[in-house]
Scaffold this active site. Sequence first.
Site, PDB file in Angstrom:
ATOM      1  N   ASP A 116      65.789  47.535  36.512  1.00 22.48           N
ATOM      2  CA  ASP A 116      66.554  46.326  36.808  1.00 22.48           C
ATOM      3  C   ASP A 116      65.985  45.163  36.006  1.00 22.48           C
ATOM      4  O   ASP A 116      64.769  44.916  36.033  1.00 22.48           O
ATOM      5  CB  ASP A 116      66.506  45.993  38.305  1.00 22.48           C
ATOM      6  CG  ASP A 116      67.601  45.015  38.694  1.00 22.48           C
ATOM      7  OD1 ASP A 116      68.710  45.098  38.129  1.00 22.48           O
ATOM      8  OD2 ASP A 116      67.356  44.160  39.559  1.00 22.48           O
ATOM      9  N   HIS A 123      69.672  32.201  37.387  1.00 16.08           N
ATOM     10  CA  HIS A 123      69.045  32.868  38.538  1.00 16.08           C
ATOM     11  C   HIS A 123      67.523  32.793  38.450  1.00 16.08           C
ATOM     12  O   HIS A 123      66.850  32.437  39.431  1.00 16.08           O
ATOM     13  CB  HIS A 123      69.481  34.332  38.592  1.00 16.08           C
ATOM     14  CG  HIS A 123      68.764  35.146  39.619  1.00 16.08           C
ATOM     15  ND1 HIS A 123      68.910  34.938  40.971  1.00 16.08           N
ATOM     16  CD2 HIS A 123      67.870  36.164  39.494  1.00 16.08           C
ATOM     17  CE1 HIS A 123      68.145  35.785  41.636  1.00 16.08           C
ATOM     18  NE2 HIS A 123      67.504  36.550  40.760  1.00 16.08           N
ATOM     19  N   GLU A 189      72.241  41.003  45.907  1.00 16.20           N
ATOM     20  CA  GLU A 189      72.195  40.528  44.528  1.00 16.20           C
ATOM     21  C   GLU A 189      73.379  41.110  43.780  1.00 16.20           C
ATOM     22  O   GLU A 189      73.504  42.338  43.654  1.00 16.20           O
ATOM     23  CB  GLU A 189      70.885  40.923  43.838  1.00 16.20           C
ATOM     24  CG  GLU A 189      69.685  40.152  44.348  1.00 16.20           C
ATOM     25  CD  GLU A 189      68.449  40.304  43.473  1.00 16.20           C
ATOM     26  OE1 GLU A 189      67.524  39.489  43.617  1.00 16.20           O
ATOM     27  OE2 GLU A 189      68.423  41.232  42.641  1.00 16.20           O
ATOM     28  N   GLU A 191      75.287  42.119  40.631  1.00 16.64           N
ATOM     29  CA  GLU A 191      74.904  42.477  39.270  1.00 16.64           C
ATOM     30  C   GLU A 191      75.939  43.405  38.637  1.00 16.64           C
ATOM     31  O   GLU A 191      76.796  43.962  39.323  1.00 16.64           O
ATOM     32  CB  GLU A 191      73.551  43.203  39.262  1.00 16.64           C
ATOM     33  CG  GLU A 191      72.422  42.468  39.964  1.00 16.64           C
ATOM     34  CD  GLU A 191      71.072  43.159  39.774  1.00 16.64           C
ATOM     35  OE1 GLU A 191      70.959  43.984  38.827  1.00 16.64           O
ATOM     36  OE2 GLU A 191      70.146  42.863  40.547  1.00 16.64           O
ATOM     37  N   ASP A 223      71.757  44.955  44.171  1.00 15.78           N
ATOM     38  CA  ASP A 223      70.331  45.239  44.273  1.00 15.78           C
ATOM     39  C   ASP A 223      69.811  44.590  45.554  1.00 15.78           C
ATOM     40  O   ASP A 223      69.212  43.521  45.536  1.00 15.78           O
ATOM     41  CB  ASP A 223      69.606  44.695  43.036  1.00 15.78           C
ATOM     42  CG  ASP A 223      68.129  45.039  43.021  1.00 15.78           C
ATOM     43  OD1 ASP A 223      67.774  46.125  43.504  1.00 15.78           O
ATOM     44  OD2 ASP A 223      67.329  44.227  42.520  1.00 15.78           O
ATOM     45  N   ARG A 227      63.543  39.748  50.944  1.00 16.41           N
ATOM     46  CA  ARG A 227      62.814  38.642  50.318  1.00 16.41           C
ATOM     47  C   ARG A 227      61.441  38.397  50.944  1.00 16.41           C
ATOM     48  O   ARG A 227      60.514  37.953  50.246  1.00 16.41           O
ATOM     49  CB  ARG A 227      63.652  37.350  50.405  1.00 16.41           C
ATOM     50  CG  ARG A 227      64.994  37.418  49.702  1.00 16.41           C
ATOM     51  CD  ARG A 227      64.836  37.708  48.221  1.00 16.41           C
ATOM     52  NE  ARG A 227      66.131  37.614  47.529  1.00 16.41           N
ATOM     53  CZ  ARG A 227      66.321  37.946  46.262  1.00 16.41           C
ATOM     54  NH1 ARG A 227      65.313  38.402  45.544  1.00 16.41           N
ATOM     55  NH2 ARG A 227      67.512  37.834  45.711  1.00 16.41           N
ATOM     56  N   GLN A 230      59.245  41.102  49.548  1.00 10.65           N
ATOM     57  CA  GLN A 230      59.061  40.812  48.127  1.00 10.65           C
ATOM     58  C   GLN A 230      58.058  39.684  47.907  1.00 10.65           C
ATOM     59  O   GLN A 230      57.185  39.770  47.032  1.00 10.65           O
ATOM     60  CB  GLN A 230      60.412  40.444  47.498  1.00 10.65           C
ATOM     61  CG  GLN A 230      60.356  40.125  46.015  1.00 10.65           C
ATOM     62  CD  GLN A 230      61.714  39.677  45.477  1.00 10.65           C
ATOM     63  OE1 GLN A 230      62.696  39.617  46.200  1.00 10.65           O
ATOM     64  NE2 GLN A 230      61.762  39.353  44.200  1.00 10.65           N
ATOM     65  N   LYS A 243      62.498  46.058  47.142  1.00 11.04           N
ATOM     66  CA  LYS A 243      63.690  46.401  46.353  1.00 11.04           C
ATOM     67  C   LYS A 243      64.058  47.884  46.432  1.00 11.04           C
ATOM     68  O   LYS A 243      65.198  48.245  46.139  1.00 11.04           O
ATOM     69  CB  LYS A 243      63.437  46.066  44.873  1.00 11.04           C
ATOM     70  CG  LYS A 243      63.206  44.589  44.585  1.00 11.04           C
ATOM     71  CD  LYS A 243      64.512  43.854  44.434  1.00 11.04           C
ATOM     72  CE  LYS A 243      64.313  42.478  43.842  1.00 11.04           C
ATOM     73  NZ  LYS A 243      65.597  41.784  43.578  1.00 11.04           N
ATOM     74  N   THR A 247      70.006  50.615  46.485  1.00 16.39           N
ATOM     75  CA  THR A 247      70.756  49.928  45.436  1.00 16.39           C
ATOM     76  C   THR A 247      72.148  50.539  45.433  1.00 16.39           C
ATOM     77  O   THR A 247      72.290  51.748  45.243  1.00 16.39           O
ATOM     78  CB  THR A 247      70.108  50.121  44.048  1.00 16.39           C
ATOM     79  OG1 THR A 247      68.769  49.635  44.071  1.00 16.39           O
ATOM     80  CG2 THR A 247      70.893  49.385  42.981  1.00 16.39           C
ATOM     81  N   GLU A 348      69.580  32.015  46.673  1.00 12.68           N
ATOM     82  CA  GLU A 348      69.994  30.814  45.944  1.00 12.68           C
ATOM     83  C   GLU A 348      71.083  30.048  46.695  1.00 12.68           C
ATOM     84  O   GLU A 348      71.045  28.812  46.755  1.00 12.68           O
ATOM     85  CB  GLU A 348      70.522  31.202  44.572  1.00 12.68           C
ATOM     86  CG  GLU A 348      69.524  31.903  43.672  1.00 12.68           C
ATOM     87  CD  GLU A 348      70.222  32.539  42.502  1.00 12.68           C
ATOM     88  OE1 GLU A 348      70.428  31.848  41.486  1.00 12.68           O
ATOM     89  OE2 GLU A 348      70.592  33.725  42.597  1.00 12.68           O
TER      90      GLU A 348
END
Length: 401
Positions: A116, A123, A189, A191, A223, A227, A230, A243, A247, A348
């Site tokens: 990834d 971002h 996420e 993507e 993904d 958080r 992480q 993560k 996925t 975000e």
Amino acid sequence: MSWLGLPAEHPFGVDNLPYGVFSTGGGPRRVGVRVGEHVLDLAACAERAGMESAAVWRAGSLDAFLAEGARAWTAAREWLLEQLTSAAHRDAVEPYLVPLEQVAMHLPFSVADYVDFYASEHHASNVGRIFRPDGEPLPPSWRHLPVGYHGRAGTVVVSGTDVVRPVGQRRAPTETAPTLGPSTRLDLEAELGFVVGGGTELGRRVDLAEADDHLFGTVLLNDWSARDLQAWEYVPLGPFLGKSFATSISPWVVTTDALRAARVPLPRQHPAPLPYLRGEAAYGLEVHLEVECNGTVVSRPEYRDMYWSPVQMLTHLTVNGASLRPGDLFGSGTVSGPDPGSRGSLLELTWSGQEPLTLADGSTRTFLEDGDTVTLRATAPGPDGAVIGFGACTGTVRPAR
């Protein structure tokens, strides 16, 4: 025009023809191509036509077809277009069109390796400001190379698969020691994922000019990210358990050939990257994404804002001699734009939980709750005003086990 009579604006018209793997009534898995509201059973259709390529479509995955390489992919597309646009073939093809509502979709290929990337400047800058408010948003290397991490191929799942809330170590800002428990800051996420075909030998680099020959197609990719896990684990080696639990990818692989009309120039790259990452072969993509949570659209990111090209990502992935295998998958990283409404993650969109989102039912979200369903959708421009659709990428969060 096609004898199928599809409207010109149909997102799965003959300008698209994405590949997937399907089954009917609990039967064996087969390779198919979506056209309109049907799936064409490729092996059966090709066998009737006496095509040798039927052999690679007879298996229950795209693996063998991915290994064939770019020439075979283009030849197959040309044959499909002939079958679906010439009325002379209608009687031979029509019996192998299966209504979409009768099929179940499966993971389209065996994921060999998963990487990834982190290709959106918007971002990466937003995350840097959130996690390192007193430091530089971007690390020193970011504008010089496509930053990425190696993920877990075995936890890539097809759209519609539930996502179990992960458990791991996390430490709240008010605590001095970590605890073990379910993630409380589960995120999405949005993507694109790029599907690789045509393998290479260990030790051989793939030049920018040839990278496109290894890009079979594109999927939508979520993904999922914990958080809190992480934030605790990512220094010094980057993402791991935050993560690796799931996925999600969409079931239809939109081919590189179908997206040629969607190519656009990259944003200006400054400073200019090193020579191996420079060249006319690098391109951006005009893909319009939509992120939905429980039926409420919360963001509309634009892929054309991405800083790094898919061919630059693939070239950098192999510059150290790492080999490619058919079925390799790499993600673009979260697609985010310059405006709040184009941010591709809840981290975000809510600015790390400080600005909750309000959904259509009046409820609010900072991060995902059990029972939430996330859906990614996307379209791209095709030739002569056509629309290229991507299959939806959906997952529902289930409680930790």
